[in-house]
Write an enzyme that holds these catalytic residues in place. Structure first.
Site, mmCIF file in Angstrom:
data_model
loop_
_atom_site.group_PDB
_atom_site.id
_atom_site.type_symbol
_atom_site.label_atom_id
_atom_site.label_comp_id
_atom_site.label_asym_id
_atom_site.label_seq_id
_atom_site.Cartn_x
_atom_site.Cartn_y
_atom_site.Cartn_z
ATOM 1 N N HIS A 134 0.869 -0.865 0.101
ATOM 2 C CA HIS A 134 0.361 0.066 -0.390
ATOM 3 C C HIS A 134 1.126 0.653 -0.078
ATOM 4 O O HIS A 134 1.564 1.060 0.935
ATOM 5 C CB HIS A 134 -1.394 -0.240 1.820
ATOM 6 C CG HIS A 134 -2.348 1.399 1.257
ATOM 7 N ND1 HIS A 134 -1.418 2.560 1.877
ATOM 8 C CD2 HIS A 134 -3.119 1.324 1.034
ATOM 9 C CE1 HIS A 134 -3.058 3.525 1.260
ATOM 10 N NE2 HIS A 134 -3.769 2.252 0.748
ATOM 11 N N HIS A 158 -11.771 6.107 7.895
ATOM 12 C CA HIS A 158 -11.825 4.958 7.620
ATOM 13 C C HIS A 158 -12.749 4.394 8.220
ATOM 14 O O HIS A 158 -12.668 2.821 8.190
ATOM 15 C CB HIS A 158 -10.160 4.181 9.242
ATOM 16 C CG HIS A 158 -9.534 5.173 8.908
ATOM 17 N ND1 HIS A 158 -8.723 6.368 9.115
ATOM 18 C CD2 HIS A 158 -8.241 4.423 7.311
ATOM 19 C CE1 HIS A 158 -7.164 5.724 8.631
ATOM 20 N NE2 HIS A 158 -7.411 5.440 7.240
ATOM 21 N N ARG A 232 10.084 13.629 29.037
ATOM 22 C CA ARG A 232 10.844 12.695 29.037
ATOM 23 C C ARG A 232 11.214 13.138 30.920
ATOM 24 O O ARG A 232 11.719 14.322 31.285
ATOM 25 C CB ARG A 232 12.675 13.453 28.335
ATOM 26 C CG ARG A 232 13.625 13.133 29.589
ATOM 27 C CD ARG A 232 13.789 11.531 29.146
ATOM 28 N NE ARG A 232 14.380 10.871 29.841
ATOM 29 C CZ ARG A 232 14.923 10.096 30.751
ATOM 30 N NH1 ARG A 232 13.949 9.347 31.492
ATOM 31 N NH2 ARG A 232 15.672 9.622 30.670
ATOM 32 N N CYS A 278 16.966 15.151 23.737
ATOM 33 C CA CYS A 278 16.925 13.956 24.838
ATOM 34 C C CYS A 278 17.997 13.701 23.987
ATOM 35 O O CYS A 278 18.631 13.318 23.207
ATOM 36 C CB CYS A 278 16.227 13.266 24.730
ATOM 37 S SG CYS A 278 16.010 11.720 25.686
ATOM 38 N N TYR A 413 24.729 11.067 30.805
ATOM 39 C CA TYR A 413 24.630 11.794 30.819
ATOM 40 C C TYR A 413 25.956 12.227 29.859
ATOM 41 O O TYR A 413 26.663 13.765 30.054
ATOM 42 C CB TYR A 413 23.871 13.170 30.372
ATOM 43 C CG TYR A 413 22.543 12.656 30.603
ATOM 44 C CD1 TYR A 413 21.581 12.559 29.192
ATOM 45 C CD2 TYR A 413 21.407 12.542 31.576
ATOM 46 C CE1 TYR A 413 19.779 11.844 29.043
ATOM 47 C CE2 TYR A 413 20.504 12.130 31.648
ATOM 48 C CZ TYR A 413 19.639 12.253 30.187
ATOM 49 O OH TYR A 413 18.041 11.634 30.131
#
Length: 569
Positions: A134, A158, A232, A278, A413
């Site tokens: 599709h 739909h 986050r 992030c 981090y």
């Protein structure tokens, strides 16, 4: 019934038109018709009766034909409506002949290689074959491994009998429901007052809640809608009232002050467009090289917004804080860990005091009040810096001689060599991430999608596919170019950029881009094409080609070429 209404409307229209013509001609048309028609026996009562009966009979036959025809149409429409209403119940009906799957099992089937499963209500559906054949399969991939309910709530087209029948044909099972509330939902739990989230957000974890929007939606709007901005959270979302809110500011040397929300809003208002990303964005791609520890983010852990609030440099200067290249500004939030320690992070004082740094104490996001998930009532926005330093639910600011001692500043981090593993890592030997590296991502088409080839209407002609995405670089560096290739670098094509007209050094918002990639006859015959994207910033930093060269055990700073393999229609 619709046919009857149309016939009746047509008849009325004809009568109105006839009346208008008659009136406008002063009756001349009717007089001419009377003159042209001559009775065989003028004034004959019998002939007039026959004539009237003829027209009455004609109208009666016409009425019966119309009503019969309309009744037939009405019955057909009622039948279709009943079938459609029944079809709308299929996805909430348990089919006992089919197996039952857990949500975690469905989540594993999120790409063509693993089969594409989606859920709709209680139903589990394998739509792999449909998606691959599709042209709109890239949209289906947004819901791969999760629910299509939120998509269909928006795209109401739909909900037709034809589509519902098609979907039910792909049903393979039932989704196991949660019959008993978990302890986390009990009154008094730190998770009991979590805010409501948009159904389109795909969770990377539920507690704490971390989620990203479908990547296909990101390139559609320059400013990411608040409800679709990635979330986050490291801890439970705190509940803070505007009336009780206080922000403590310690400028050092006994310079302390407390500001209320009203006090912050009374300060001059400043706005800045800034993308927040992030540090683990695109970690899932790095994981394919070698396993890492961290949430499996896709390329959607980023968003672009207009942030408004008071400038931090104004607040600190009012406290008498002076420039000092060796000092830091520590931020603490109201979200607490089990030991009652708050989430914390810090940035260099030089960034905080720089008017061009545009650090703000934000209370608005895209001209709306901050939502709880995004830091209500106050969040610090540090443009150009990793999302971890943009502390939410801000309650305390401290000017100090050292960085924050929080876990997220000292033991998270941070980036490392690809050769560093958990047996040899020493977090104290690596600098905390501040400004993020240059990166880009392809938002459309998505991996595995079937892409339609378009004809070029220009003088050169040819065939091409359209590719869209985002690009961003930290530190206020402007994106100057996005290059794309679909022949593994043999040829490159430059995308058109949509970005703010802001001086370099303060270019904190992202850039959206669009490119038209030529498709050769050989590529069309081969069927599969892999698209690569790389961005270049104003310092001519460019993305590395491979994740193998930048792999690190925490999976941060994942900015290698973004590569998407698609099928050519």
């Amino acid at each position: 019934m619709r046919l009857l209404r149309r016939s009746w409307a047509g008849l009325m229209h004809h009568q109105q038109r006839r009346l208008l013509v008659t009136t406008s001609n002063g009756g001349r048309e009717e007089q001419q018709q009377q003159q042209q028609h001559k009775w065989s026996s003028p004034g004959s009562r019998t002939e007039q009766m026959i004539y009237a009966a003829f027209w009455a009979g004609g109208l009666t036959l016409g009425y019966h034909w119309l009503t019969h025809r309309s009744h037939h149409v009405l019955l057909e429409e009622q039948k279709e409506d009943e079938q459609e209403a029944l079809a709308r119940l299929w996805h909430v009906t348990l089919r006992k002949e089919l197996p039952t799957y857990k949500a975690k099992q469905v989540e594993q089937h999120n790409c063509p290689e693993n089969r594409i499963w989606v859920t709709y209500g209680l139903g589990v559906y394998d739509v792999t074959d449909f998606a691959e054949n599709h042209p709109g399969g890239d949209k289906i991939l947004m819901a791969a491994g999760s629910a299509i309910d939120p998509f269909w709530a928006i795209y109401q087209q739909h909900n037709t009998l034809e589509v519902l029948e098609l979907l039910e044909g792909f049903r393979i099972g039932n989704l196991e429901g949660e019959l008993v509330a978990t302890v986390d939902d009990e009154l008094g739990s730190p998770w009991s007052q979590e805010p409501q989230r948009h159904a389109l957000l795909k969770p990377a974890s539920k507690r704490p809640f971390n989620a990203e929007p479908p990547i296909g939606l990101l390139a559609e709007q320059f400013y990411t809608p608040n409800e679709l901005f990635y979330v986050r959270n490291h801890l439970p979302v705190p509940v803070i009232s505007a009336e009780d809110y206080e922000l403590e500011i310690d400028g050092g040397e006994g310079q302390e002050k407390t500001l209320s929300l009203a006090g912050i809003k009374a300060l001059p208002k400043h706005s800045v467009t800034a993308a927040i990303m992030c540090g683990g964005n695109r970690r899932s791609e790095m994981t394919k090289v070698k396993a890492v520890k961290g949430l499996s983010w896709g390329a959607g852990a980023v968003g672009n917004a207009k942030w408004s609030g008071a400038r931090l440099c104004d607040v600190l200067r009012a406290q008498g804080v002076q420039p000092d290249e060796s000092k830091h500004v520590i931020f603490e939030g109201a979200d607490l860990d089990p030991t009652s320690h708050p989430y914390g992070a810090s940035i260099p004082l030089a960034k905080a005091l720089d008017p061009r740094g545009d650090v703000i104490l934000a209370y608005e996001m895209n001209d709306e009040t901050l939502s709880r998930d995004h830091g209500y009532p106050i969040r610090v926005i540090v443009p150009g810096t990793v999302g971890a330093r943009n502390v939410k639910w801000l309650t305390r600011i401290v000017v100090a001689d050292r960085e924050s001692d929080s876990h997220w500043q000292q033991n998270d981090y941070k980036g490392f060599s690809p050769s560093t593993d958990w047996d040899t890592v020493d977090f104290s030997k690596s600098d905390a991430i501040q400004a993020m590296p240059v990166t880009s991502a392809i938002c459309a088409p998505q991996s595995g999608a079937r892409v339609k080839v378009d004809e070029d209407d220009g003088e050169e002609g040819g065939k091409y596919i359209t590719v869209k995405g985002y690009a961003w670089s930290g530190g206020g560096r402007k994106i100057v170019r996005v290059d794309l290739t679909n022949d593994e670098g043999a040829s490159w094509h430059v995308a058109e950029l949509e970005q703010e007209d802001i001086p370099d050094g303060r270019h904190y918002g992202w850039s959206l881009w669009t490119a038209r990639l030529p498709v050769s006859e050989e590529q069309r015959k081969a069927g599969d094409v892999e698209i690569w994207a790389k961005a270049v910033d104003s310092a001519y930093n460019v993305q590395p080609e491979k994740f193998e060269h930048i792999w690190n055990l925490r999976g941060v700073l994942a900015n290698a070429y973004h590569k998407v393999k698609v099928k050519i229609v």
